[in-house]
Design an enzyme around this catalytic site. Sequence first.
Site, PDB file in Angstrom:
ATOM      1  N   LYS A  34       0.833  -1.204   0.000  1.00  0.00           N
ATOM      2  CA  LYS A  34       0.000   0.000   0.000  1.00  0.00           C
ATOM      3  C   LYS A  34       0.868   1.255   0.000  1.00  0.00           C
ATOM      4  O   LYS A  34       0.664   2.170  -0.807  1.00  0.00           O
ATOM      5  CB  LYS A  34      -0.908  -0.034   1.240  1.00  0.00           C
ATOM      6  N   ARG A 104      -2.811   3.369   8.589  1.00  0.00           N
ATOM      7  CA  ARG A 104      -3.198   2.202   7.776  1.00  0.00           C
ATOM      8  C   ARG A 104      -2.062   1.193   7.753  1.00  0.00           C
ATOM      9  O   ARG A 104      -0.936   1.537   7.435  1.00  0.00           O
ATOM     10  CB  ARG A 104      -3.515   2.653   6.350  1.00  0.00           C
ATOM     11  N   GLY A 113      -6.302 -10.008   8.756  1.00  0.00           N
ATOM     12  CA  GLY A 113      -5.798 -10.164  10.119  1.00  0.00           C
ATOM     13  C   GLY A 113      -4.949  -9.003  10.571  1.00  0.00           C
ATOM     14  O   GLY A 113      -4.615  -8.885  11.745  1.00  0.00           O
ATOM     15  N   MET A 115      -4.210  -4.922  11.345  1.00  0.00           N
ATOM     16  CA  MET A 115      -5.084  -3.959  11.997  1.00  0.00           C
ATOM     17  C   MET A 115      -5.879  -3.149  10.981  1.00  0.00           C
ATOM     18  O   MET A 115      -5.360  -2.737   9.952  1.00  0.00           O
ATOM     19  CB  MET A 115      -4.273  -3.033  12.881  1.00  0.00           C
ATOM     20  N   ARG A 348      -3.846  -1.052  -6.423  1.00  0.00           N
ATOM     21  CA  ARG A 348      -3.189  -2.372  -6.393  1.00  0.00           C
ATOM     22  C   ARG A 348      -3.713  -3.181  -7.565  1.00  0.00           C
ATOM     23  O   ARG A 348      -4.737  -2.820  -8.151  1.00  0.00           O
ATOM     24  CB  ARG A 348      -3.475  -3.098  -5.083  1.00  0.00           C
ATOM     25  N   HIS A 471     -17.486  -8.179  -0.055  1.00  0.00           N
ATOM     26  CA  HIS A 471     -16.682  -9.344   0.333  1.00  0.00           C
ATOM     27  C   HIS A 471     -17.102 -10.585  -0.445  1.00  0.00           C
ATOM     28  O   HIS A 471     -16.273 -11.303  -1.013  1.00  0.00           O
ATOM     29  CB  HIS A 471     -16.843  -9.564   1.846  1.00  0.00           C
ATOM     30  N   SER A 812       3.811 -44.810 -24.987  1.00  0.00           N
ATOM     31  CA  SER A 812       2.826 -43.922 -24.392  1.00  0.00           C
ATOM     32  C   SER A 812       2.666 -44.346 -22.931  1.00  0.00           C
ATOM     33  O   SER A 812       2.356 -45.497 -22.645  1.00  0.00           O
ATOM     34  CB  SER A 812       1.496 -44.048 -25.130  1.00  0.00           C
ATOM     35  N   CYS A 880      -0.776 -40.820 -21.853  1.00  0.00           N
ATOM     36  CA  CYS A 880      -2.213 -40.852 -22.128  1.00  0.00           C
ATOM     37  C   CYS A 880      -3.030 -41.067 -20.863  1.00  0.00           C
ATOM     38  O   CYS A 880      -4.232 -41.234 -20.921  1.00  0.00           O
ATOM     39  CB  CYS A 880      -2.530 -41.923 -23.160  1.00  0.00           C
ATOM     40  N   TYR A 900       4.132 -35.219 -26.504  1.00  0.00           N
ATOM     41  CA  TYR A 900       2.752 -34.766 -26.350  1.00  0.00           C
ATOM     42  C   TYR A 900       2.192 -35.240 -25.019  1.00  0.00           C
ATOM     43  O   TYR A 900       2.712 -36.179 -24.410  1.00  0.00           O
ATOM     44  CB  TYR A 900       1.875 -35.300 -27.498  1.00  0.00           C
TER      45      TYR A 900
HETATM   46  P1  ADP Z   1      -8.076  -1.557   3.625  1.00  0.00           P
HETATM   47  O1  ADP Z   1      -6.708  -2.053   3.392  1.00  0.00           O
HETATM   48  O2  ADP Z   1      -8.876  -2.395   4.522  1.00  0.00           O
HETATM   49  O3  ADP Z   1      -8.762  -1.193   2.348  1.00  0.00           O
HETATM   50  P2  ADP Z   1      -7.500   1.199   3.934  1.00  0.00           P
HETATM   51  O4  ADP Z   1      -6.334   1.670   4.701  1.00  0.00           O
HETATM   52  O5  ADP Z   1      -7.344   1.238   2.475  1.00  0.00           O
HETATM   53  O6  ADP Z   1      -7.902  -0.216   4.446  1.00  0.00           O
HETATM   54  O7  ADP Z   1      -8.673   2.156   4.388  1.00  0.00           O
HETATM   55  C1  ADP Z   1      -9.979   1.839   4.705  1.00  0.00           C
HETATM   56  C2  ADP Z   1     -10.887   2.898   4.095  1.00  0.00           C
HETATM   57  O8  ADP Z   1     -10.553   4.194   4.570  1.00  0.00           O
HETATM   58  C3  ADP Z   1     -10.748   2.966   2.599  1.00  0.00           C
HETATM   59  O9  ADP Z   1     -12.016   3.192   2.052  1.00  0.00           O
HETATM   60  C4  ADP Z   1      -9.855   4.139   2.388  1.00  0.00           C
HETATM   61  O10 ADP Z   1     -10.060   4.725   1.141  1.00  0.00           O
HETATM   62  C5  ADP Z   1     -10.249   5.058   3.505  1.00  0.00           C
HETATM   63  N1  ADP Z   1      -9.146   5.933   3.900  1.00  0.00           N
HETATM   64  C6  ADP Z   1      -7.945   5.566   4.337  1.00  0.00           C
HETATM   65  N2  ADP Z   1      -7.169   6.642   4.553  1.00  0.00           N
HETATM   66  C7  ADP Z   1      -7.914   7.724   4.245  1.00  0.00           C
HETATM   67  C8  ADP Z   1      -7.659   9.124   4.241  1.00  0.00           C
HETATM   68  N3  ADP Z   1      -6.484   9.595   4.615  1.00  0.00           N
HETATM   69  N4  ADP Z   1      -8.649   9.921   3.850  1.00  0.00           N
HETATM   70  C9  ADP Z   1      -9.838   9.426   3.489  1.00  0.00           C
HETATM   71  N5  ADP Z   1     -10.144   8.135   3.465  1.00  0.00           N
HETATM   72  C10 ADP Z   1      -9.190   7.278   3.838  1.00  0.00           C
HETATM   73 MG    MG Z   2      -7.995  -0.181   1.040  1.00  0.00          MG
END
Ligand code: ADP
Ligand code: MG
Length: 926
Positions: A34, A104, A113, A115, A348, A471, A812, A880, A900
Amino acid sequence: MTITKWVYTFGEVAQLEAELDGSWEAVRSLLGGKGANLANMTRMGVPVPPGFAITTAACNAYLQANQQLPEGLWEQATAALETVETATGKRFGDPQKPLLVSSRSGAKFSMPGMMDTVLNIGLNDEVAQGMAQREDNAHFIYDCYRRLVQMFGSVVLGAPDEVFEDALHNYKLNHARATDADLTTEDWQQVTRMFQNLVKQYTQAPFPQDARAQLRQSIEAIFKSWHGRRARDYRRAAGIADDLGTAVNIVTMVFGNLDANSGTGVAFTRSPSSGEPRLFGDYLLRAQGEDVVAGIRNPKPIEQLETEMPDAYGELADVCKKLEGHYREMQDVEFTIEQGKLWMLQTRDGKRTARAAVRIAVDMANDALITREQALQRVTAEQVNTLLHPQFEPKAMEEARSQGRLYATGVNASPGAAVGQVYFDADTVERVVKESGLAVILARPFTKPDDVHGMLAAKGILTSAGGATSHAAVVARQFGVPCVAGAASIRINLEQRSMRAEDVVVNEGDWISIDGASGDVFLGRIATRAAVLDEQSELLILLEWADEVCAAAGMRAGPDGWPSRGLQVWANADYPADAQRARQFGATGIGLCRTEHMFFQENRLPVVQRMILAQQPDERQAALDELLPMQRKDFEGIFEAMQGCPVIVRLLDPPLHEFLPDEYEVWKQVISKRVTSLARYLLGQETPDDIAELERLLARVQELHENNPMLGLRAVRLSIMLPQIVEMQVRAIIEAAANVELTGTRVQPEIMIPLVGHLNELNTIQPRLKRIARTVMDEKRVELEYKFGTMIEIPRAAITGAEIAEAAEFFSFGTNDLTQMTYGFSRDDAERNFLLKYVEDGILPSNPFQTIDRDGVGQLMRMCVEGGRRTRPDLEVGICGEHGGDADSIDFCHLIGLDYVSCSPFRIPVARLAAAHATLRHRPDN
Ligand code: ADP
Ligand code: MG
Ligand code: MG
């Protein structure tokens, strides 16, 4: 002593990359996926809110030092924060012009898993009051603040999330507020206070008012989450190393919930469902963070943004194009629009369906974004397999529609047709499938990570909330399970275990049919049909590229220095119709045509039985003479369908008793007939005359009885004892070949003698059969190109390959029998009684009947190829067995220089791609 640099602002990525010798891979390891991409977008001039990343190395150092921040980290973070303050003109913790940030997590590989993200860090009572006074958007401030207290309280401090959800729910009930949108500024203020009390109650500490303390605690909590239970479990399952660590990203907040001119959304640069090259996604105005994917409000499709905010949409489209150009991959992005201005928050590589994967790979190669070889490598053999999944029979679907059985329509989240009984929770689905093996469809309002086991056990997934990025949709696409998401007219009642739409109630256990390609949900069952390859034009193109790769490799020496024609894909086909399908699927030969299947056809079995029961040679010959034209006709059909491609016909393989009725059944009939005739005799009536014939049948069946028929009188052994049958077969093959050749269609018959263990077996029977071939050619006055060869399925044959090749012109591998005899397993017994446990407990790495056991069976094969080609350098060698359609086994076949692989017609597309993968993987210049 120099202090390690733990913190990089997004603007510093170029410098970091240079420090790491230009390795983007190394940047990703250090900043996490990220963070690296946020920094990279910043460098590309894409609008990203200013921020910084704390490295994965810092995480490891923190965890190793017993949860102490490593030296210099906090100072560096503070300095980076100042850079951000300068860039934004705001100050962290300042009530006048406060900077708010999100924290993040982000490891090198995205993984569950870790945070959850905390938004709006930096808000406290004082800042909130300051902002509320100064600006006329107090409502917005307290909306942010209550989110912070809830997220920080649950995610960082560990209070249960439900207590906040419940408290908000009760508050709305007590104050007659239907939805979140109805809450006033005062309401949010009160909710914030209520949440703060909950934090105190559940964590024995007040919600921290110091902005820097909030930041520091978030950072440490992210580091700690690397060792969380779920993260560890996932890493073990996915084979991700424990010492990678996670990075932390601190990002300036941008606000999609600020006003009517703000919003937030997620988008794919191409359709993750069909691969169509257009933006695809959802957004919500007046929303923040996960609101779009949480299923609280139903999001709008991204096309609507084009009319609602054309400028922001245009910019988003530009950014997406730029990102694709850079990453040369379909991207999955998060964005926020604050007062009309676009901000990118994540990018991503996007997950996609098999169909989309193929289309995107082909489109990108055609647009020269990637090479054809890269396109091939971007699609897995399993994805191609998914594309051959069943679809609804169009007629049956129309009928269901006209009968009013269309129940609801949702988002077409993952293609494929699924028919099953509906169940409403993951545990039940898993249990029902395990216990009864029934086809089941999982229906839920929405799904969570805890539901995955049920989602995988189900034939299909149906949700009533959430969109194409929910999801359920993401997981379903990843695993190739058909899914209809967000069928909003359906109300699922989890207590009554039923669902209702338009007053029609569907109870647990009722049948439904879902079409993940259209999003339609039908009542009852709808017939399905196999996928048609012709309708998948991109796949056809990709498979042609695959064939080209293999053919080009054939110009060079094979991997072991053998002359190689490039790995070809042939088919196992027993009837003309199979052969036709095999050609359509792209087979360039038939590797196995099992003649005995022709014997089982209804009108022939009585003749076959007469042949077996015959007591005199001429009686047997009469029956064989009757069979000859039938077999010849089959072969003609196959040769015609194959249009000059090689066709390997295997001579009779099974023991004769397989063509006779079961001994016990005959015995029962004989007894009952005897009793009746005895009774008739006693009554002075005539005895029926067919009893003699029945007794003769019983005697012959008993005579043919063997203790271990699979190791008994069959295949080449039977041919030696009773040559008339295979003599008839060879005559039929060569006559058919001659007839077809005389019509102007080339033929390449290859006659295969099964189950040879010793060269002398071949030496005994083969010359006799060759003489027949000669006779027929003389009779027909044609010269055919034909071969005699053998199947290698007995270890002794594999070991003595050099000798066997003196007589055999091709080999074969019959890897099913070869595996049975190498392991000493009877496949049926093994799979029924212990093999699954062997694989589950890791006693064997995989089922050797599905994937070739390279170390055992594979070594025999390698030895045999080497031996055989020593004697006969141009020896044609193939496989085969069922393994011929398994990607890993195909890889091995290529490695040992086979010409083959031959597999069932439906696996041919999979095998063609796998053959190209193997060729690319083991290319000498790799
Ligand atoms: P995940 O990896 O679970 O997607 P993210 O870190 O991407 O978690 O963030 C969760 C949500 O919060 C996403 O929708 C993201 O766009 C939003 N978000 C994260 N940081 C910011 C920010 N600085 N301003 C506005 N929205 C944010
Ligand atoms: Mg995200
Ligand atoms: Mg066999």
